[in-house]
Design a protein around this motif. Sequence first.
Motif, PDB file in Angstrom:
ATOM      1  N   GLU A 122      10.301   0.423   0.116  1.00 37.55           N
ATOM      2  CA  GLU A 122       9.059   1.151   0.354  1.00 37.55           C
ATOM      3  C   GLU A 122       9.409   2.366   1.215  1.00 37.55           C
ATOM      4  OE1 GLU A 122       5.333   0.651   3.322  1.00 37.55           O
ATOM      5  OE2 GLU A 122       5.665  -1.046   1.975  1.00 37.55           O
ATOM      6  N   TYR A 123       8.980   3.529   0.764  1.00 40.95           N
ATOM      7  CA  TYR A 123       9.167   4.765   1.524  1.00 40.95           C
ATOM      8  C   TYR A 123       7.816   5.430   1.699  1.00 40.95           C
ATOM      9  CZ  TYR A 123      14.233   4.615   0.853  1.00 40.95           C
ATOM     10  OH  TYR A 123      15.549   4.256   0.875  1.00 40.95           O
ATOM     11  N   ASN A 124       7.456   5.747   2.921  1.00 46.41           N
ATOM     12  CA  ASN A 124       6.205   6.467   3.201  1.00 46.41           C
ATOM     13  C   ASN A 124       4.993   5.813   2.524  1.00 46.41           C
ATOM     14  OD1 ASN A 124       7.634   8.392   4.700  1.00 46.41           O
ATOM     15  ND2 ASN A 124       8.072   9.585   2.863  1.00 46.41           N
ATOM     16  N   HIS A 125       4.916   4.495   2.647  1.00 49.23           N
ATOM     17  CA  HIS A 125       3.809   3.706   2.081  1.00 49.23           C
ATOM     18  C   HIS A 125       3.772   3.747   0.560  1.00 49.23           C
ATOM     19  CE1 HIS A 125       1.259   2.992   5.854  1.00 49.23           C
ATOM     20  NE2 HIS A 125       2.424   3.447   6.234  1.00 49.23           N
ATOM     21  N   ALA A 126       4.894   4.053  -0.075  1.00 51.51           N
ATOM     22  CA  ALA A 126       4.946   4.145  -1.529  1.00 51.51           C
ATOM     23  C   ALA A 126       6.344   3.733  -1.996  1.00 51.51           C
ATOM     24  CB  ALA A 126       4.619   5.566  -1.969  1.00 51.51           C
ATOM     25  N   VAL A 164      10.777  -7.034  -6.511  1.00 51.85           N
ATOM     26  CA  VAL A 164      11.464  -7.497  -5.308  1.00 51.85           C
ATOM     27  C   VAL A 164      11.536  -6.264  -4.426  1.00 51.85           C
ATOM     28  CG1 VAL A 164      13.597  -8.431  -4.348  1.00 51.85           C
ATOM     29  CG2 VAL A 164      12.781  -9.221  -6.594  1.00 51.85           C
ATOM     30  N   VAL A 165      10.779  -6.282  -3.335  1.00 53.79           N
ATOM     31  CA  VAL A 165      10.625  -5.077  -2.519  1.00 53.79           C
ATOM     32  C   VAL A 165      11.018  -5.352  -1.071  1.00 53.79           C
ATOM     33  CG1 VAL A 165       8.875  -4.040  -4.002  1.00 53.79           C
ATOM     34  CG2 VAL A 165       8.167  -5.610  -2.208  1.00 53.79           C
ATOM     35  N   TYR A 166      11.308  -4.272  -0.369  1.00 55.93           N
ATOM     36  CA  TYR A 166      11.741  -4.420   1.021  1.00 55.93           C
ATOM     37  C   TYR A 166      11.392  -3.170   1.806  1.00 55.93           C
ATOM     38  CZ  TYR A 166      15.644  -1.752  -0.891  1.00 55.93           C
ATOM     39  OH  TYR A 166      16.406  -0.802  -1.525  1.00 55.93           O
ATOM     40  N   GLY A 167      11.316  -3.347   3.127  1.00 57.73           N
ATOM     41  CA  GLY A 167      11.136  -2.223   4.038  1.00 57.73           C
ATOM     42  C   GLY A 167       9.771  -2.165   4.672  1.00 57.73           C
ATOM     43  N   GLY A 168       9.726  -1.478   5.787  1.00 58.18           N
ATOM     44  CA  GLY A 168       8.469  -1.259   6.493  1.00 58.18           C
ATOM     45  C   GLY A 168       7.842  -2.538   7.005  1.00 58.18           C
ATOM     46  N   ARG A 169       6.725  -2.377   7.679  1.00 54.92           N
ATOM     47  CA  ARG A 169       6.017  -3.534   8.227  1.00 54.92           C
ATOM     48  C   ARG A 169       5.516  -4.483   7.150  1.00 54.92           C
ATOM     49  NH1 ARG A 169       2.490  -1.573  13.381  1.00 54.92           N
ATOM     50  NH2 ARG A 169       4.243  -0.638  14.489  1.00 54.92           N
ATOM     51  N   SER A 170       5.208  -3.931   6.000  1.00 53.45           N
ATOM     52  CA  SER A 170       4.659  -4.756   4.923  1.00 53.45           C
ATOM     53  C   SER A 170       5.753  -5.449   4.112  1.00 53.45           C
ATOM     54  CB  SER A 170       3.802  -3.901   3.992  1.00 53.45           C
ATOM     55  OG  SER A 170       4.615  -3.084   3.182  1.00 53.45           O
ATOM     56  N   GLY A 171       7.008  -5.190   4.417  1.00 54.27           N
ATOM     57  CA  GLY A 171       8.086  -5.762   3.631  1.00 54.27           C
ATOM     58  C   GLY A 171       8.161  -5.170   2.231  1.00 54.27           C
ATOM     59  N   GLY A 172       7.560  -4.008   2.040  1.00 56.73           N
ATOM     60  CA  GLY A 172       7.607  -3.330   0.761  1.00 56.73           C
ATOM     61  C   GLY A 172       6.391  -3.557  -0.119  1.00 56.73           C
ATOM     62  N   LEU A 173       5.413  -4.322   0.340  1.00 58.20           N
ATOM     63  CA  LEU A 173       4.245  -4.635  -0.492  1.00 58.20           C
ATOM     64  C   LEU A 173       3.484  -3.406  -0.975  1.00 58.20           C
ATOM     65  CD1 LEU A 173       2.649  -7.845   1.029  1.00 58.20           C
ATOM     66  CD2 LEU A 173       3.575  -7.526  -1.263  1.00 58.20           C
ATOM     67  N   ARG A 174       3.420  -2.368  -0.150  1.00 58.15           N
ATOM     68  CA  ARG A 174       2.684  -1.166  -0.581  1.00 58.15           C
ATOM     69  C   ARG A 174       3.356  -0.512  -1.787  1.00 58.15           C
ATOM     70  NH1 ARG A 174       1.618  -0.074   5.650  1.00 58.15           N
ATOM     71  NH2 ARG A 174       3.869  -0.138   5.612  1.00 58.15           N
ATOM     72  N   ALA A 175       4.681  -0.566  -1.839  1.00 58.17           N
ATOM     73  CA  ALA A 175       5.396  -0.044  -3.003  1.00 58.17           C
ATOM     74  C   ALA A 175       5.043  -0.865  -4.240  1.00 58.17           C
ATOM     75  CB  ALA A 175       6.906  -0.069  -2.763  1.00 58.17           C
ATOM     76  N   ALA A 176       5.038  -2.180  -4.104  1.00 61.18           N
ATOM     77  CA  ALA A 176       4.718  -3.047  -5.243  1.00 61.18           C
ATOM     78  C   ALA A 176       3.299  -2.805  -5.743  1.00 61.18           C
ATOM     79  CB  ALA A 176       4.902  -4.517  -4.860  1.00 61.18           C
ATOM     80  N   GLU A 177       2.356  -2.670  -4.837  1.00 63.51           N
ATOM     81  CA  GLU A 177       0.963  -2.469  -5.255  1.00 63.51           C
ATOM     82  C   GLU A 177       0.796  -1.150  -6.011  1.00 63.51           C
ATOM     83  OE1 GLU A 177      -1.423  -4.793  -5.277  1.00 63.51           O
ATOM     84  OE2 GLU A 177       0.248  -6.005  -4.592  1.00 63.51           O
ATOM     85  N   GLN A 178       1.484  -0.111  -5.577  1.00 63.38           N
ATOM     86  CA  GLN A 178       1.393   1.162  -6.300  1.00 63.38           C
ATOM     87  C   GLN A 178       2.107   1.084  -7.651  1.00 63.38           C
ATOM     88  OE1 GLN A 178       2.274   4.629  -3.989  1.00 63.38           O
ATOM     89  NE2 GLN A 178       0.979   3.965  -2.312  1.00 63.38           N
ATOM     90  N   LEU A 179       3.203   0.360  -7.696  1.00 63.28           N
ATOM     91  CA  LEU A 179       3.910   0.205  -8.965  1.00 63.28           C
ATOM     92  C   LEU A 179       3.072  -0.570  -9.984  1.00 63.28           C
ATOM     93  CD1 LEU A 179       7.506  -0.398  -7.622  1.00 63.28           C
ATOM     94  CD2 LEU A 179       6.813   1.438  -9.187  1.00 63.28           C
ATOM     95  N   ARG A 180       2.263  -1.501  -9.523  1.00 57.96           N
ATOM     96  CA  ARG A 180       1.378  -2.237 -10.440  1.00 57.96           C
ATOM     97  C   ARG A 180       0.454  -1.267 -11.190  1.00 57.96           C
ATOM     98  NH1 ARG A 180       2.171  -7.446  -9.157  1.00 57.96           N
ATOM     99  NH2 ARG A 180       2.503  -7.912  -6.963  1.00 57.96           N
ATOM    100  N   LEU A 181      -0.057  -0.258 -10.480  1.00 58.06           N
ATOM    101  CA  LEU A 181      -0.931   0.735 -11.117  1.00 58.06           C
ATOM    102  C   LEU A 181      -0.186   1.523 -12.189  1.00 58.06           C
ATOM    103  CD1 LEU A 181      -2.703   2.088  -7.910  1.00 58.06           C
ATOM    104  CD2 LEU A 181      -3.647   0.498  -9.599  1.00 58.06           C
ATOM    105  N   VAL A 182       1.032   1.913 -11.891  1.00 56.59           N
ATOM    106  CA  VAL A 182       1.843   2.671 -12.837  1.00 56.59           C
ATOM    107  C   VAL A 182       2.121   1.831 -14.083  1.00 56.59           C
ATOM    108  CG1 VAL A 182       4.126   3.723 -13.209  1.00 56.59           C
ATOM    109  CG2 VAL A 182       2.890   4.113 -11.057  1.00 56.59           C
ATOM    110  N   PHE A 183       2.508   0.580 -13.875  1.00 53.71           N
ATOM    111  CA  PHE A 183       2.847  -0.261 -15.023  1.00 53.71           C
ATOM    112  C   PHE A 183       1.627  -0.678 -15.832  1.00 53.71           C
ATOM    113  CE2 PHE A 183       6.954  -0.511 -12.917  1.00 53.71           C
ATOM    114  CZ  PHE A 183       7.762  -0.241 -14.016  1.00 53.71           C
ATOM    115  N   ALA A 184       0.466  -0.745 -15.224  1.00 53.66           N
ATOM    116  CA  ALA A 184      -0.751  -0.997 -15.998  1.00 53.66           C
ATOM    117  C   ALA A 184      -0.979   0.151 -16.978  1.00 53.66           C
ATOM    118  CB  ALA A 184      -1.954  -1.158 -15.073  1.00 53.66           C
ATOM    119  N   GLU A 185      -0.735   1.365 -16.543  1.00 49.43           N
ATOM    120  CA  GLU A 185      -0.886   2.530 -17.414  1.00 49.43           C
ATOM    121  C   GLU A 185       0.147   2.532 -18.547  1.00 49.43           C
ATOM    122  OE1 GLU A 185      -2.649   5.901 -18.892  1.00 49.43           O
ATOM    123  OE2 GLU A 185      -3.384   4.540 -17.343  1.00 49.43           O
ATOM    124  N   LEU A 186       1.282   1.900 -18.304  1.00 47.78           N
ATOM    125  CA  LEU A 186       2.348   1.823 -19.308  1.00 47.78           C
ATOM    126  C   LEU A 186       2.229   0.570 -20.182  1.00 47.78           C
ATOM    127  CD1 LEU A 186       5.311   3.064 -17.116  1.00 47.78           C
ATOM    128  CD2 LEU A 186       4.272   4.248 -19.054  1.00 47.78           C
TER     129      LEU A 186
END
Length: 175
Positions: free
Chosen positions: A69-73, A97-119
Amino acid sequence: MTVHPLRLAVLTRNLEPGRFGTVVTRWFERAVDQADEFKPDLIDLSAVPHPELADRIDEADAVVIVTAEYNHAYPGDLKTAIDAVRRPWYAKPVAFVVYGGRSGGLRAAEQLRLVFAELHAVTTRDTLTFQESDFTPTGHPTNPTTPPAATALLTQLAWWARPLREARAQNPYPS
């Protein structure tokens, strides 16, 4: 009837020694090797050109994305790679499988879910999340629930991968 192993693309951004992402990726790769259902294909985005990436995603029955996760994304080079592939993502199960930040990377995963729904991909509900303190210096998880969590994620992914592989083979996903 013989059931062939599922082809699992494990997509990571960089496998340089000394990086935490490499530790996470190598540990997850070992977890996949222990699961009889999958034949892993480790893909390092820093070393694979986009046309080859598209072919390998197309050949995969399922995908796991290992990312920070970088910059909440999630990182921009990952977005570029995802967009370069496009159609091979359709009707493909994807886990994170995500890592980093206080959330352990969860914010990256949640944003990726949106991208993959579109795909038109199917993302699993469960995600593995990590911080650096979750691994020993030798690359082993410090939490005893981590290996069972990886097994659960792979079980979910296999549940989606088998029927979707069959469906794509019988009737290509509509554009």
